[in-house]
Structure formats: C-alpha cells, structure tokens
Enzyme design. Structure first.
Site, PDB file in Angstrom:
ATOM      1  N   SER A   1       0.682 -10.004  -0.142  1.00 35.44           N
ATOM      2  CA  SER A   1      -0.005 -11.304  -0.061  1.00 35.44           C
ATOM      3  C   SER A   1       0.572 -12.262  -1.105  1.00 35.44           C
ATOM      4  O   SER A   1       0.368 -13.477  -1.021  1.00 35.44           O
ATOM      5  CB  SER A   1      -1.503 -11.135  -0.292  1.00 35.44           C
ATOM      6  OG  SER A   1      -2.000 -10.248   0.665  1.00 35.44           O
TER       7      SER A   1
ATOM      8  N   THR B   1       0.805  -1.219   0.000  1.00 32.90           N
ATOM      9  CA  THR B   1       0.000   0.000   0.000  1.00 32.90           C
ATOM     10  C   THR B   1       0.838   1.269   0.000  1.00 32.90           C
ATOM     11  O   THR B   1       0.507   2.254  -0.664  1.00 32.90           O
ATOM     12  CB  THR B   1      -0.911   0.003   1.261  1.00 32.90           C
ATOM     13  OG1 THR B   1      -1.769  -1.121   1.168  1.00 32.90           O
ATOM     14  CG2 THR B   1      -1.739   1.260   1.376  1.00 32.90           C
TER      15      THR B   1
ATOM     16  N   ASP C   1       1.761  -6.849  -4.158  1.00 35.94           N
ATOM     17  CA  ASP C   1       0.994  -6.830  -2.921  1.00 35.94           C
ATOM     18  C   ASP C   1       1.641  -7.921  -2.081  1.00 35.94           C
ATOM     19  O   ASP C   1       1.913  -9.018  -2.584  1.00 35.94           O
ATOM     20  CB  ASP C   1      -0.471  -7.184  -3.231  1.00 35.94           C
ATOM     21  CG  ASP C   1      -1.352  -7.126  -1.994  1.00 35.94           C
ATOM     22  OD1 ASP C   1      -2.318  -6.359  -2.005  1.00 35.94           O
ATOM     23  OD2 ASP C   1      -1.092  -7.874  -1.023  1.00 35.94           O
TER      24      ASP C   1
HETATM   25  N1  ASP Z   1      -2.336  -5.783   0.879  1.00 32.54           N
HETATM   26  C1  ASP Z   1      -1.299  -4.835   1.195  1.00 32.54           C
HETATM   27  C2  ASP Z   1       0.028  -5.579   1.234  1.00 32.54           C
HETATM   28  O1  ASP Z   1       0.331  -6.232   2.196  1.00 32.54           O
HETATM   29  C3  ASP Z   1      -1.589  -4.162   2.477  1.00 32.54           C
HETATM   30  C4  ASP Z   1      -0.553  -3.156   2.913  1.00 32.54           C
HETATM   31  O2  ASP Z   1       0.437  -2.874   2.287  1.00 32.54           O
HETATM   32  O3  ASP Z   1      -0.729  -2.597   4.001  1.00 32.54           O
HETATM   33  O4  ASP Z   1       0.774  -5.527   0.269  1.00 32.54           O
END
Ligand code: ASP
Length: 357
Positions: free
Chosen positions: A74, A28, A72
């Site tokens: 994930s 993010t 991302d």
């Molecule tokens: N989905 C994002 C990630 O982990 C959430 C974030 O960056 O806070 O890449």
C-alpha cells in the site's frame, strides 16, 4: 544504494539450468510469526532455505535481493517502480529471468507500470506474493514462489524463455500483468484477468496458452523508461455525483489526465452540468480516458446515448483496459510525450498488450 544479496546454488550435480534474480519488496509473503513477540515480523531472506527447502531442489541458480526497506505494498509508489526497473536493467544480462515478491494490494499497479517501463522485454518478469505469510503452516507463499520460479526459468526447445513479459503468478494461474486485478482479499485466488486468458495454468504440469503469450523477439533492443508523470487522477461515476466533485477533480492545477470510471460499456450521466464540465475540461487541454467500472467487457462509446456525448466531446475510449493499467498508462504516456495528439494516439493503442482494439 546497496542491497543485501544472497545466492542459492542448486544442489544438483548438473550445471545450473539458468539463473533467476528474485527481488523482495515486502508484503504479507515475507512475514513470519515470531513467538516471543506474538506478532508477524519481516522474514530474513538469509533463512529462505529453512523456510522453503524445496528451493534447493530446483535445477537453476537463484539470487535473492531485498529492497533496503521492505514495504507493505500500500506504500508502493512510482519512485520504487523506477528503482525496480533500474535493478532489472542493471542485472538484465547477468540473469535469465526475474521474480518480484510483492504485496498483493498494489501488485496489479506495479505489474502494469513495469510493463510500460520495459519496452521490448525479452525475459520473464514474474510478480508473486501470498495471502498468508510464508511462516504460517497453511501459507500459499511456498507454492506461489516455487511455481513463479519454475515459470521464470522455463525455456522452450530453442532455449528461449517460455514467457517474455511482465506477469503475475498467483494460485495456479499466470496472468498478463497489465490485465490483472486483485479481486479477493481473503481467498487464495486473489487475482483475475477478466478480459484476457491466463498465459499458463499450473496443475500437475504447467500448461501454456501459447497463442496469448507475447512472442519472444531476439532482434528487438531492450529499452528501460525511467520517468512517470503523476499529474493524473481517477474520477469514479456514481448516481448522485455532484458538480462540486467533478469540478474539484477537473480543476486540479496542472492535471494532465483523468481516468473516468464509467458505468457498463462506458456510460455516464447526461445531465447538462456534466456534459458541460467534460467539454470545458477537454477544451482546456485535459485528457479523459474512459474505463468501465465493470471488470469484464469493454467500453464502446456511442453504443448508448449516455456515452455518445463522451465520444463527441473527445473522451478517449479505454476499451477493455483495467483501471490499474489505465492510470499507469497515463503516467507513462505523459512522461514520454508532451504533444497532445501523440498522447491521445498512444492511449488509444495497445502498447504492451494491455487492451484490445
Ligand atoms: N497489505 C499487504 C500488501 O499488499 C497485503 C499482501 O501482501 O497480501 O503489502
């Protein structure tokens, strides 16, 4: 593989007070709002000064390097952990410290994995990210990035880094990476370390908690490990868990180790079928690592009847380790050691300050 690199020279007339390599992996933090498309798009680090002008006031040299395809978090995986370890190995002597910009979702896994991959690390490797993109007015990205950079560049009176381990900096707290956990998906205080105090707190001044910081050791040789073994799994206990679920996990072909997420201080059901599944799995050679579902406190096998049988069957206590540090520890240990007794010994011993004995 080629990476795009940009260097930011401090505007101060004084010579640069150290050098930091910032590695951007995605998440993010690196997003900006694009008015035309009405959407969040990955941020071009060529524009970093425009977005975070404070960076040019820091009195050290900063170089930005972006992974070819920011992700991302994930989508993080062991191949990218090894890629990150290799980037730091290649640049270890050129830079004084490293900051990794990372999505928050799997940041605690990455920090834990890197802590094992780096043996005798003597420079700071600080991961940070943000809950709101850098292009949003109320973003926490600016503070997190600037303070992570300051922490990375900080040196003591002897010229040694204040921090020489893998950490997460988030919302005013510097935490040991392999003790951290993401606990919040919306508040700014996204990370906590329930079983180990913060290494530093950033208020008006940065206060270090020196007794808890890994000591700098100039004589130790930095070693980067480059293999991880993914023949591992989690098995989380819950009231109502069935033999089919347990047998399905324990029966996975070639599985070497399981992180068993137990209740409280390391307890699990004493149903006969479960005792028998545990004993048979261990007899077949599976290693079972007992980690509590509670964030605080520790596994004490034998404290209750509901954990005594785990101890007797040969389950290894994970003490106060986090689930993130436990699964990555299995990956590291199985890649490094094939001898089962040695694996068991390593799992029960703190390797990088990830657990208390
Ligand atoms: N989905 C994002 C990630 O982990 C959430 C974030 O960056 O806070 O890449």
């Amino acid at each position: 593989m080629t990476y795009s690199k940009i260097r930011i020279n401090p505007i101060s007339p004084e010579p640069a007070n150290g050098s930091v390599l910032v590695i951007y992996t995605g998440g993010t933090l690196g997003m900006i709002y694009e008015r035309k498309e009405n959407q969040l798009v990955p941020f071009d680090f060529q524009q970093i000064i425009e977005r975070v002008p404070e960076i040019s006031r820091l009195d050290f040299e900063i170089t930005f390097l972006s992974l070819p395809e920011p992700i991302d978090s994930s989508n993080m995986n062991p191949e990218i952990w090894i890629e990150l370890a290799e980037i730091i190995e290649t640049n270890y002597h050129e830079f004084d410290s490293f900051v990794i910009l990372h999505g928050t979702d799997t940041m605690a896994y990455t920090a834990s994995a890197l802590s094992y991959l780096f043996e005798n690390l003597n420079k700071p490797v600080i991961l940070t990210g943000a809950q709101l993109p850098i292009g949003v007015a109320r973003s926490d990205a600016r503070e997190n990035v600037i303070t992570a950079l300051e922490l990375a560049a900080a040196k003591n009176g002897l010229g040694h880094p204040m921090i020489s381990e893998v950490c997460i900096y988030f919302n005013s707290q510097l935490l040991r990476g392999n003790r951290s956990k993401k606990k919040e998906s919306s508040d700014f205080n996204a990370f906590h370390s329930e079983n180990y105090p913060p290494l530093a707190t950033a208020g008006v001044r940065i206060e270090y908690n020196l007794p808890y910081v890994k000591p700098f050791d100039a004589d130790s040789e930095f070693i980067v490990h480059k293999t991880l073994n993914t023949q591992v799994a989690f098995l989380k206990m819950f009231p109502g868990i069935t033999p089919r679920v347990v047998e399905a996990v324990f029966g996975i072909n070639d599985l070497k180790g399981v992180v068993l997420e137990t209740y409280g201080s390391g307890n699990a059901t004493t149903d006969i079928w479960f005792l028998s599944a545990i004993s048979k799995a261990i007899e077949r050679g599976l290693i079972i690592f007992n980690v509590s579902q509670c964030d605080g406190g520790r596994v004490t096998q034998g404290q209750y009847q509901t954990s005594k049988f785990l101890e007797q069957a040969g389950v290894i206590s994970g003490s106060d380790i986090t689930a993130e540090a436990a699964i990555t520890k299995l990956m590291y240990v199985f890649a490094k050691e094939t001898d089962k007794t040695k694996c068991i010994e390593m799992l029960g011993t703190p390797l990088r300050g990830e657990m208390s004995i």
